[in-house]
Design a protein around this motif. Sequence first.
Motif, PDB file in Angstrom:
ATOM      1  N   GLY A  81       0.818  -1.207   0.000  1.00  0.00           N
ATOM      2  CA  GLY A  81       0.000   0.000   0.000  1.00  0.00           C
ATOM      3  C   GLY A  81       0.850   1.256   0.000  1.00  0.00           C
ATOM      4  N   MET A  82       1.938   1.228   0.799  1.00  0.00           N
ATOM      5  CA  MET A  82       2.834   2.386   0.838  1.00  0.00           C
ATOM      6  C   MET A  82       3.463   2.645  -0.517  1.00  0.00           C
ATOM      7  SD  MET A  82       6.537   2.872   2.704  1.00  0.00           S
ATOM      8  CE  MET A  82       7.315   1.998   1.333  1.00  0.00           C
ATOM      9  N   TYR A  83       3.980   1.585  -1.140  1.00  0.00           N
ATOM     10  CA  TYR A  83       4.635   1.758  -2.440  1.00  0.00           C
ATOM     11  C   TYR A  83       3.650   2.214  -3.509  1.00  0.00           C
ATOM     12  CZ  TYR A  83       9.403   0.173  -1.578  1.00  0.00           C
ATOM     13  OH  TYR A  83      10.715   0.101  -1.172  1.00  0.00           O
ATOM     14  N   LEU A  84       2.447   1.665  -3.503  1.00  0.00           N
ATOM     15  CA  LEU A  84       1.457   2.092  -4.487  1.00  0.00           C
ATOM     16  C   LEU A  84       1.133   3.566  -4.301  1.00  0.00           C
ATOM     17  CD1 LEU A  84      -0.420   1.398  -6.805  1.00  0.00           C
ATOM     18  CD2 LEU A  84      -2.139   0.668  -5.122  1.00  0.00           C
ATOM     19  N   ALA A  85       0.924   3.985  -3.045  1.00  0.00           N
ATOM     20  CA  ALA A  85       0.649   5.394  -2.771  1.00  0.00           C
ATOM     21  C   ALA A  85       1.832   6.268  -3.160  1.00  0.00           C
ATOM     22  CB  ALA A  85       0.322   5.576  -1.286  1.00  0.00           C
ATOM     23  N   MET A  86       3.039   5.811  -2.853  1.00  0.00           N
ATOM     24  CA  MET A  86       4.234   6.579  -3.188  1.00  0.00           C
ATOM     25  C   MET A  86       4.417   6.694  -4.694  1.00  0.00           C
ATOM     26  SD  MET A  86       8.181   5.923  -2.048  1.00  0.00           S
ATOM     27  CE  MET A  86       8.323   4.430  -3.021  1.00  0.00           C
ATOM     28  N   VAL A 232       8.887  -5.860   8.335  1.00  0.00           N
ATOM     29  CA  VAL A 232       8.725  -4.751   7.386  1.00  0.00           C
ATOM     30  C   VAL A 232       9.908  -4.592   6.433  1.00  0.00           C
ATOM     31  CG1 VAL A 232       8.668  -2.217   7.240  1.00  0.00           C
ATOM     32  CG2 VAL A 232       7.011  -3.426   8.661  1.00  0.00           C
ATOM     33  N   PRO A 233      11.174  -4.584   6.911  1.00  0.00           N
ATOM     34  CA  PRO A 233      12.287  -4.404   5.966  1.00  0.00           C
ATOM     35  C   PRO A 233      12.340  -5.482   4.885  1.00  0.00           C
ATOM     36  CG  PRO A 233      13.027  -4.020   8.209  1.00  0.00           C
ATOM     37  CD  PRO A 233      11.652  -4.608   8.308  1.00  0.00           C
ATOM     38  N   PHE A 234      11.909  -6.701   5.221  1.00  0.00           N
ATOM     39  CA  PHE A 234      11.937  -7.776   4.234  1.00  0.00           C
ATOM     40  C   PHE A 234      10.784  -7.653   3.247  1.00  0.00           C
ATOM     41  CE2 PHE A 234      14.103  -9.209   8.049  1.00  0.00           C
ATOM     42  CZ  PHE A 234      15.307  -9.635   7.530  1.00  0.00           C
ATOM     43  N   ALA A 235       9.670  -7.123   3.714  1.00  0.00           N
ATOM     44  CA  ALA A 235       8.554  -6.868   2.798  1.00  0.00           C
ATOM     45  C   ALA A 235       8.939  -5.811   1.774  1.00  0.00           C
ATOM     46  CB  ALA A 235       7.329  -6.420   3.593  1.00  0.00           C
ATOM     47  N   ILE A 236       9.799  -4.890   2.168  1.00  0.00           N
ATOM     48  CA  ILE A 236      10.258  -3.845   1.250  1.00  0.00           C
ATOM     49  C   ILE A 236      11.001  -4.449   0.066  1.00  0.00           C
ATOM     50  CG2 ILE A 236      11.927  -1.935   1.059  1.00  0.00           C
ATOM     51  CD1 ILE A 236      11.024  -0.996   3.803  1.00  0.00           C
ATOM     52  N   TRP A 237      11.635  -5.595   0.258  1.00  0.00           N
ATOM     53  CA  TRP A 237      12.409  -6.196  -0.836  1.00  0.00           C
ATOM     54  C   TRP A 237      11.537  -6.574  -2.031  1.00  0.00           C
ATOM     55  CZ3 TRP A 237      16.376  -9.943   1.917  1.00  0.00           C
ATOM     56  CH2 TRP A 237      17.210  -9.167   2.742  1.00  0.00           C
ATOM     57  N   PHE A 238      10.226  -6.723  -1.822  1.00  0.00           N
ATOM     58  CA  PHE A 238       9.324  -7.010  -2.940  1.00  0.00           C
ATOM     59  C   PHE A 238       9.209  -5.825  -3.903  1.00  0.00           C
ATOM     60  CE2 PHE A 238       7.210 -10.133   0.025  1.00  0.00           C
ATOM     61  CZ  PHE A 238       7.472 -11.266  -0.735  1.00  0.00           C
ATOM     62  N   PHE A 239       9.569  -4.618  -3.440  1.00  0.00           N
ATOM     63  CA  PHE A 239       9.337  -3.415  -4.252  1.00  0.00           C
ATOM     64  C   PHE A 239      10.516  -2.442  -4.267  1.00  0.00           C
ATOM     65  CE2 PHE A 239       5.396  -4.776  -2.101  1.00  0.00           C
ATOM     66  CZ  PHE A 239       4.664  -5.188  -3.204  1.00  0.00           C
ATOM     67  N   MET A 381      21.262  -2.037   4.552  1.00  0.00           N
ATOM     68  CA  MET A 381      21.762  -0.674   4.426  1.00  0.00           C
ATOM     69  C   MET A 381      21.026   0.051   3.295  1.00  0.00           C
ATOM     70  SD  MET A 381      25.856  -1.411   4.960  1.00  0.00           S
ATOM     71  CE  MET A 381      26.381   0.310   4.869  1.00  0.00           C
ATOM     72  N   ALA A 382      20.812  -0.657   2.182  1.00  0.00           N
ATOM     73  CA  ALA A 382      20.078  -0.075   1.056  1.00  0.00           C
ATOM     74  C   ALA A 382      18.647   0.254   1.450  1.00  0.00           C
ATOM     75  CB  ALA A 382      20.111  -1.026  -0.134  1.00  0.00           C
ATOM     76  N   VAL A 383      18.027  -0.632   2.234  1.00  0.00           N
ATOM     77  CA  VAL A 383      16.643  -0.398   2.678  1.00  0.00           C
ATOM     78  C   VAL A 383      16.566   0.854   3.550  1.00  0.00           C
ATOM     79  CG1 VAL A 383      14.813  -1.288   4.174  1.00  0.00           C
ATOM     80  CG2 VAL A 383      15.871  -2.783   2.470  1.00  0.00           C
ATOM     81  N   PHE A 384      17.551   1.054   4.414  1.00  0.00           N
ATOM     82  CA  PHE A 384      17.554   2.244   5.266  1.00  0.00           C
ATOM     83  C   PHE A 384      17.609   3.514   4.411  1.00  0.00           C
ATOM     84  CE2 PHE A 384      19.702   5.616   7.595  1.00  0.00           C
ATOM     85  CZ  PHE A 384      18.994   5.648   8.781  1.00  0.00           C
ATOM     86  N   GLY A 385      18.537   3.547   3.446  1.00  0.00           N
ATOM     87  CA  GLY A 385      18.632   4.706   2.566  1.00  0.00           C
ATOM     88  C   GLY A 385      17.337   4.933   1.806  1.00  0.00           C
ATOM     89  N   ALA A 386      16.728   3.838   1.330  1.00  0.00           N
ATOM     90  CA  ALA A 386      15.476   3.949   0.587  1.00  0.00           C
ATOM     91  C   ALA A 386      14.372   4.542   1.454  1.00  0.00           C
ATOM     92  CB  ALA A 386      15.059   2.573   0.071  1.00  0.00           C
ATOM     93  N   ALA A 387      14.218   4.020   2.675  1.00  0.00           N
ATOM     94  CA  ALA A 387      13.135   4.475   3.545  1.00  0.00           C
ATOM     95  C   ALA A 387      13.271   5.957   3.879  1.00  0.00           C
ATOM     96  CB  ALA A 387      13.104   3.638   4.821  1.00  0.00           C
ATOM     97  N   VAL A 388      14.498   6.417   4.112  1.00  0.00           N
ATOM     98  CA  VAL A 388      14.719   7.845   4.374  1.00  0.00           C
ATOM     99  C   VAL A 388      14.308   8.679   3.167  1.00  0.00           C
ATOM    100  CG1 VAL A 388      16.487   9.608   4.785  1.00  0.00           C
ATOM    101  CG2 VAL A 388      16.541   7.463   6.078  1.00  0.00           C
ATOM    102  N   SER A 389      14.677   8.216   1.969  1.00  0.00           N
ATOM    103  CA  SER A 389      14.311   8.965   0.765  1.00  0.00           C
ATOM    104  C   SER A 389      12.804   8.990   0.555  1.00  0.00           C
ATOM    105  CB  SER A 389      15.001   8.371  -0.470  1.00  0.00           C
ATOM    106  OG  SER A 389      14.417   7.146  -0.886  1.00  0.00           O
ATOM    107  N   TYR A 390      12.109   7.909   0.925  1.00  0.00           N
ATOM    108  CA  TYR A 390      10.654   7.880   0.766  1.00  0.00           C
ATOM    109  C   TYR A 390       9.989   8.948   1.640  1.00  0.00           C
ATOM    110  CZ  TYR A 390      11.613   3.198  -1.176  1.00  0.00           C
ATOM    111  OH  TYR A 390      12.086   2.152  -1.904  1.00  0.00           O
ATOM    112  N   ALA A 427       6.451   4.923   5.630  1.00  0.00           N
ATOM    113  CA  ALA A 427       7.886   5.043   5.375  1.00  0.00           C
ATOM    114  C   ALA A 427       8.637   5.407   6.657  1.00  0.00           C
ATOM    115  CB  ALA A 427       8.140   6.083   4.289  1.00  0.00           C
ATOM    116  N   ALA A 428       8.058   6.290   7.465  1.00  0.00           N
ATOM    117  CA  ALA A 428       8.690   6.650   8.734  1.00  0.00           C
ATOM    118  C   ALA A 428       8.786   5.442   9.662  1.00  0.00           C
ATOM    119  CB  ALA A 428       7.894   7.781   9.401  1.00  0.00           C
TER     120      ALA A 428
END
Length: 484
Positions: A81-86, A232-239, A381-390, A427-428
Motif C-alpha cells: 500500500g505504501m509503495y502504491l501510494a508513493m 517490514v524491511p523484508f517486505a520492502i524487498w518485494f518493491f 543498508m540499502a533499505v535504510f537509505g530507501a526508507a529515508v528517501s521515501y 515510510a517513517a
Amino acid sequence: MSLKEIPQNSDTAAHHDGADFHDEDRAYLEKRTLRKGSAGWLLLAGLGISYVISGDYAGWNNGLAEGGFGGLLIAAVVIAGMYLAMVLGMAELSSALPAAGGGYTFARRALGPWGGFATGTAILIEYSIAPAAIATFIGGYVESLNLFGITDGWWVYLAVYALFIGIHLTGAGEALKAMFVITAIALVGLVVFAISAIGLFDSGNLTDIAPTDAVGASEFLPFGLFGIWAAVPFAIWFFLAVEGVPLAAEEAREPEKNVPRGIIISMLVLLVTGATVLFLATGALGAEALSTSGNPLVEALGDGTAAKVVNYIGLAGLVASFFSIMYAYSRQTFALSRAGYLPKNLSITNSRKAPTLALIVPGAIGFVLSLTGEGAMLLNMAVFGAAVSYVLMMVSHIVLRRREPGMHRPYRTPGGIVTTSFALVVAAVAVVATFLVDPVAALWTLGAFAAFMAYFGLYSRHHLVANSPDEEFAALAAAEDELE
C-alpha cells in the motif's frame, strides 16, 4: 532555458537558501547532456520491474524468520500500500518536474538545497549499495550452479561490474533494451515457478512455525504482533527501487506522459509477482524451512526439471536488478554532480551521452563493498537509505501541493495528499524498523549519510550551478513566487 540560449561565458553569482549559486557556460552543459528520447513507456515499465525483480527470487523469505507467514503477509500488504501510494505521488511529481535527478529534483523544489541534497544522498546510498548486495547473490548463484568452474565469488563481482558498466557506457537506449530482454527472461522464470508450485501448494505449510510466547502470538502470527514490525524491511524487498523510474525522465520520450505510465504499470506487475511468490513458495515448502533458504523458489520446487530451470533463470533476475540499479545510481550521481552537489567531473558524458565517471566511481565503491560478502547486511543498508528517501519525497509532494497548487501537473495523484500522507507515515515506520532487524547496518548507513551532509555543508553548497536543469526548476518556482 535551452543550451542555445546560454551565454558562452557565465559567471552570475547569487546567495540564497543557505547556499551559493553561479551560472556555468554553454560548454559546461554541453559536456553534461543525456540522449533524449531513448525510452518510451514500455522500456520505462521494464526498467521499474527490473529494478525489483531480484527481490522476488531471494531475500524476502528471511522475513518469515521475523514474523512468520502472517507477520510477513501483513507487513507486505502495508508496504505494498505504501509503495502504491508513493508511486502515484511520484507519477505526479515526475510529470511536473521531468529531470534526471528524480527524487532530488522533487525535493529540491519543495525543500530547498539542503532537502534536495539529503533526498538525493539517501537515494544514492540505496542505489550504490544495492548492486553490491546483489553482486554477492550473483556470486553465490554462479558457484551453486558450478558455472565456468568458478568457486571464488569475488571474480564474479568484478566481472559483472566491468561487463555491465561497459554496456551502460554504450548509451541509454542500448542499455535499456538489453535490460528489457533480461527482465523478460526473469519474468518467464516466475511464470514457470508459479505453474510448478501450484501442484505442491499445501495451506498447512503456511503456518508450520510453532508459536512463541510473544504478545499476540498464534499459528498465524508465531512471533506475535512485534513480528509484523520486524518483517517490514523484508517486505520492502518485494518493491525496493521501483521509485527509480523517474531518473530516466531526461532520456524518455514525452516524459510527462511516459514516466507516470511506466512507473504505475511496473508497480502493478510487481504487486502480482510479489503476492505469487509469497503464497506459492511458502505453501510449497513451508514457512519454517523457507525462512532460512538462500534460494527459496528453487528449494520450494524440489529437485525436478522445473527447479533447475528456475535456478538458472533466477540468475537472470539478479542480473536484471543489478544492471538496472546501476543505471539508477549513475543518473542520480550525474544529476547531483551537474548541479554542483558532488564533484563536477562525475557528470561529464561520453560520445554516446552516457555519464562515464558516474557509472565507474559508484561501481568501484560498490565492488569494494561486495568483497565483504555480507549481502544481507548490504541490503539492509540499502533499505535504510530507501526508507529515508521515501519520507523526504512524500513530504515534497505534500509541500508542493500546499505551496504550489497551480503548478502544471499533467498527471495528478488520486487522493492527493491523503494518499502520500499514508505513504509518509508507513515510510517513517520503516525507517525505525530497519534498526530492529540490523542496527549495525542502519548505523553504518546513517554515518555515511551524515558524512555526505557534512560535505555539502562545508563545501559543495558554496559551489552550486544555478543553470543546471534541476536547479532551474527551483529557480522557476522562486520567480513565480516573486511575480505573485
